[in-house]
Design a protein around this motif. Structure first.
Motif, PDB file in Angstrom:
ATOM      1  N   PHE A 163       0.869  -1.176   0.000  1.00 17.98           N
ATOM      2  CA  PHE A 163       0.000   0.000   0.000  1.00 17.98           C
ATOM      3  C   PHE A 163       0.901   1.219   0.000  1.00 17.98           C
ATOM      4  CE2 PHE A 163      -2.438  -3.391   1.874  1.00 17.98           C
ATOM      5  CZ  PHE A 163      -3.702  -3.227   1.315  1.00 17.98           C
ATOM      6  N   ALA A 164       0.756   2.030  -1.018  1.00 20.85           N
ATOM      7  CA  ALA A 164       1.584   3.236  -1.104  1.00 20.85           C
ATOM      8  C   ALA A 164       1.207   4.184   0.027  1.00 20.85           C
ATOM      9  CB  ALA A 164       1.358   3.915  -2.451  1.00 20.85           C
ATOM     10  N   ILE A 165       2.208   4.812   0.679  1.00 20.46           N
ATOM     11  CA  ILE A 165       1.870   5.641   1.840  1.00 20.46           C
ATOM     12  C   ILE A 165       1.308   6.988   1.431  1.00 20.46           C
ATOM     13  CG2 ILE A 165       3.453   4.603   3.521  1.00 20.46           C
ATOM     14  CD1 ILE A 165       4.981   7.458   2.901  1.00 20.46           C
ATOM     15  N   ASN A 166       1.534   7.377   0.192  1.00 21.12           N
ATOM     16  CA  ASN A 166       0.884   8.619  -0.219  1.00 21.12           C
ATOM     17  C   ASN A 166      -0.405   8.328  -0.973  1.00 21.12           C
ATOM     18  OD1 ASN A 166       2.162   7.525  -2.367  1.00 21.12           O
ATOM     19  ND2 ASN A 166       3.638   9.187  -2.638  1.00 21.12           N
ATOM     20  N   GLY A 167      -0.782   7.031  -1.024  1.00 21.60           N
ATOM     21  CA  GLY A 167      -2.038   6.671  -1.673  1.00 21.60           C
ATOM     22  C   GLY A 167      -3.202   6.936  -0.738  1.00 21.60           C
ATOM     23  N   ASN A 168      -4.389   6.673  -1.278  1.00 17.42           N
ATOM     24  CA  ASN A 168      -5.583   7.014  -0.517  1.00 17.42           C
ATOM     25  C   ASN A 168      -6.146   5.791   0.217  1.00 17.42           C
ATOM     26  OD1 ASN A 168      -7.038   9.082   0.334  1.00 17.42           O
ATOM     27  ND2 ASN A 168      -8.102   9.484  -1.599  1.00 17.42           N
TER      28      ASN A 168
END
Lengths: 121, 682
Positions: free
Chosen positions: B346-351
């Motif tokens: 999960f990308a940390i700047n993703g939503n």
């Protein structure tokens, strides 16, 4: 005829240098250590001193100081197997620093130059 | 007439007698007349019949009423307002009824007050049971439930009626062996049993850890078994948590890998004795890729597996980190769940929700994933469960990752205290990761320093090699200069015929002498650098000393030094190398001679102490200055004008090779002593 004091503890070397210098027409006196050299300078007059450094009893550095304090003008040629004494400031007071070699040309040249300069003065 | 008189008197009291008198003529009963007798008899018969008829009609009602009342009494109903109306107070049974009624009222009161007492007691009893948080269940001899208290049925999600007639196997997935054995034992012997820390999971997916008491009672000739369970789950969890934390800190001291700590934590989160979550997963932050990446997952793939795992840790004190027989099941890395987690990012700047928790560093409890706006579609699909918790892993202002836990299989609600405990674990985990990381960075630095140190040692070695080379060069220079100089003289004498043969002879002999000196210097250096030979022979140290002494005897005489041998005759043989020891004595004796002026003395002594055999060489020379004492065994240290400085270094090396020691001391009367001490053979 110039008179030279040869200070060298190694008998074989001393005899070699003395013979060579005599062959060149100098009058050579021998001393086997620094102490003896200082004594000789006190009682005799020399035109030049060839001084080894590593010697028993009194080493060349000490002898150098004592000889110079006796006679500031006497020319001294340091003649040693070790080139590292060049960094000892005491050796700077000598007129020449010659590293020992089986080829005595350098030593002989330096002696001749110094004596020639003195002779002119 | 007498009879008539008696009868008349009687008739005053008995109407029937009067009637008989009345019926006879003249009022006199004449027994002789048969007809009279018959009349009297018939009269009596009629009278009795009439009596019976009258009695029947008069008593039938009160009789049945009394019977009715008594039957009611028998049934425990003492109130009789309904039956009272059939009786008239004036009737001849009135008093009796009144008495029965009052008795009934009295009994009614009595029984009523007793019921109140019982009711009160029951209430009290139930209160005690409820407040004790205990579950009561009573089984009959056929192991069927005949009674279960409210907390039991409520806790295991049964209605009061449903639970009756069930067996324990119907209620629980697994009956631990300890539990069923105890029940069997109680059945056979009748003695009560107390069991501690029994882990149970019900078919309706309730898990608990309980202390259980089983006892047998006999009710109306039938044997019954009362089972009381005290739910100690929360207490146990606290204890467990504390022990887990201490185990984790221990493991830190033991320098465990961080993976092992994390696995232990996830196991604690999921084990029934820990927090009891069904599944737990760990995502750690990857700094380079800026993503939360699935690192680890603990949890079954299905309910069946869940039950199996639960059963496998029965009766064991869970030891998460030790490798003992009760260690938890090893990390399953082939399960579908594990694979799903470790392949997720999960990308940390993703939503995504996980990124959100990671960034905000606050735990989130999702009750209904389908409707909660905080849950993004990706997370919804990934979790596939409506309720779950996401807790951040962060230490000292640095976010490390997130821990996610849910109850996918039993759908049990997640309570706030569980979320809190999970947060505590997360903090603990973070600390562990952090200190592990700092530990490894310290280690890294240590390695770096070590590498530097090695480089320094290496350069020191190089410098030493340089010093050695310089020293050898200097040592060699003087003889070489002499050799070269005389060789030149020989050449010159060939050119100049005035030179004599003596000159040439002298020059050649000097060259020879100097060459020998050069060889000696080189062989000294070679000796020192040569690896030590194997020591196999046994030698008498006296022989070593004597051999060396004879070697130098002439030189000693020449230098006017008195040498004395003081040898212990009963020396045991020592495992040694004869030639090397001779070298040792030779070097030491030479040093002694060099230090001793003419007229001095040297003593060579051998002897024994309790533990050692020694050779001592004592001279009357100049002694050793304190400055020199420290450096005396260093290679190329020398106080002699023409020494290489290897003599004592060689001595030391040889003595070391012999597992011996060399002790130096200055004598009070002047001079010094070298003592070579070798271990006495046992």
């Amino acid at each position: 005829m110039s008179r030279i004091l040869l200070v060298e503890d190694e008998k074989n070397q001393r005899e070699l240098y003395a013979a060579e210098l005599r062959d060149d027409g100098y009058e050579v006196e021998e001393a086997s250590d620094g102490k003896m050299a200082v004594e000789k300078v006190k009682s005799n007059k020399y035109d030049l001193v060839v001084l080894d450094i590593r010697m028993p009893e009194m080493d060349g550095i000490e002898a150098l100081g004592k000889i110079l304090s006796r006679d500031k003008k006497i020319p001294i040629v340091i003649h040693t197997a070790y080139s590292n004494y060049k960094s000892n400031f005491m050796t700077w007071t000598a007129d020449a620093y010659v590293t020992k070699s089986s080829n005595l040309d350098e030593l002989k040249t330096k002696i001749a130059e110094i004596l020639a300069a003195r002779g002119q003065a | 007439m007498l009879i008539k008189k008696i009868l008349l008197n009687l008739s005053l009291y008995i109407p029937d007698v009067a009637l008989i008198l009345f019926l006879t003529e003249e009022g006199v009963f004449v027994p002789e007349e048969r007809s009279h007798f018959v009349v009297v008899l018939v009269y009596f018969l009629i009278k009795i019949s009439l009596h019976n008829i009258v009695a029947f009609f008069c008593f039938i009602k009160p009789y049945s009423a009394v019977k009715d009342i008594l039957l009611q009494f028998q049934r425990g109903r003492y109130s009789m307002a309904d039956s009272a109306h059939v009786l008239k107070p004036s009737a001849c049974f009135g008093d009796l009824f009144e008495l029965l009624r009052s008795t009934g009222r009295y009994l009614d009161n009595l029984v009523g007050s007793q019921n109140d007492e019982i009711e009160k007691f029951r209430e009290l009893y139930n209160n005690v049971i409820l407040s004790a948080n205990s579950y009561f269940v009573v089984l009959n001899a056929r192991d069927e439930v005949i009674f279960a208290n409210k907390s039991f049925s409520a806790n295991f999600r049964y209605t009061d009626d449903e639970i009756l007639g069930l067996r324990l196997e119907d209620i629980f997935y697994i009956i631990p062996g300890r539990f069923s054995d105890a029940i069997d034992n109680v059945k056979k012997r009748g003695q009560s049993a107390v069991l501690r820390k029994i882990k149970l999971i019900s078919r309706r997916k309730i898990s608990l850890i309980a202390d259980i008491k089983i006892s047998r009672v006999t009710v109306q000739g039938e044997k019954q078994y009362i089972i009381v369970m005290d739910d100690i789950t929360s207490q146990w969890r606290k204890d467990y948590q504390i022990s887990l934390i201490s185990q984790i800190s221990e493991s830190l001291q033991r320098d465990e890998e961080v993976e092992r700590i994390l696995y232990a934590i996830l196991t604690a989160v999921t084990s029934g004795s820990g927090l009891g979550f069904n599944r737990a997963m760990l995502f750690l932050y990857n700094e380079q890729k800026k993503i939360l990446t699935g690192k680890m997952a603990v949890g079954p793939d299905s309910m069946e597996e869940a039950v199996q795992i639960w059963g496998s840790v029965q009766n064991e004190e869970l030891n998460l980190l030790g490798g003992g027989p009760d260690a938890p099941p090893v990390l399953q890395t082939n399960g579908a769940f594990y694979k799903q987690v470790v392949t997720s990012n999960f990308a940390i700047n993703g939503n995504t929700l996980f990124a959100d928790v990671f960034n905000k560093r606050a735990p989130v409890h999702i009750y209904d994933a389908a409707s909660d706006p905080r849950v993004d579609p990706e997370t919804r699909k990934f979790m596939d469960v409506s309720e779950f918790v996401v807790v951040p892993l962060c230490s000292a202002n640095k976010a490390l990752g997130v821990v996610v836990a849910d109850n996918k299989f039993n759908g049990a609600p997640i309570y706030e205290d569980h979320v809190e405990l999970l947060s505590i674990f997360a903090v603990q985990a973070s600390l562990s990761i952090d200190s592990y990381n700092s530990l490894s960075s310290v280690k890294e630095r240590m390695e770096h320093i070590q590498a530097k140190q090695e480089a320094i040692v290496e350069s020191e070695k190089m410098a030493a090699v340089g010093r050695i080379a310089a020293h050898i060069a200097h040592e060699i220079r003087n003889p070489l200069v002499t050799v070269g100089g005389y060789a030149r003289r020989i050449l010159q004498s060939v050119k100049k015929p005035q030179k004599t043969v003596e000159d040439i002879e002298k020059a050649a002999s000097i060259i020879l002498h100097e060459s020998e000196r050069l060889e000696k210097i080189l062989s000294n250096v070679m000796d020192f650098s040569r690896p030590s030979p194997l020591i196999r022979e046994y030698n008498n140290l006296n022989d070593v000393v004597k051999d060396t002494y004879y070697l130098l005897k002439n030189v000693l005489q020449e230098r006017k030094i008195t040498a004395t041998l003081d040898l212990e005759q009963k020396l045991p043989l020592v495992k040694s190398d004869f030639n090397q020891l001779k070298q040792v004595v030779l070097n030491l004796l030479q040093n002694a001679m060099d230090a001793t002026p003419a007229g001095g003395s040297v003593i060579l002594k051998t002897g024994l102490t309790e533990t050692h055999i020694y050779i001592r060489i004592k001279d009357s020379g100049t002694g050793i200055s304190p400055e020199a004492m420290d450096k005396i065994f260093d290679p190329f240290f020398t106080s002699k004008i023409t020494g290489v400085g290897l003599g004592l270094a060689v001595v030391k090396k040889i003595v070391n090779d012999h597992n011996g020691e060399i002790v130096i001391s200055n004598n009070p009367e002047g001079g010094c002593q070298f003592s070579v001490e070798l271990l006495r053979p046992s």
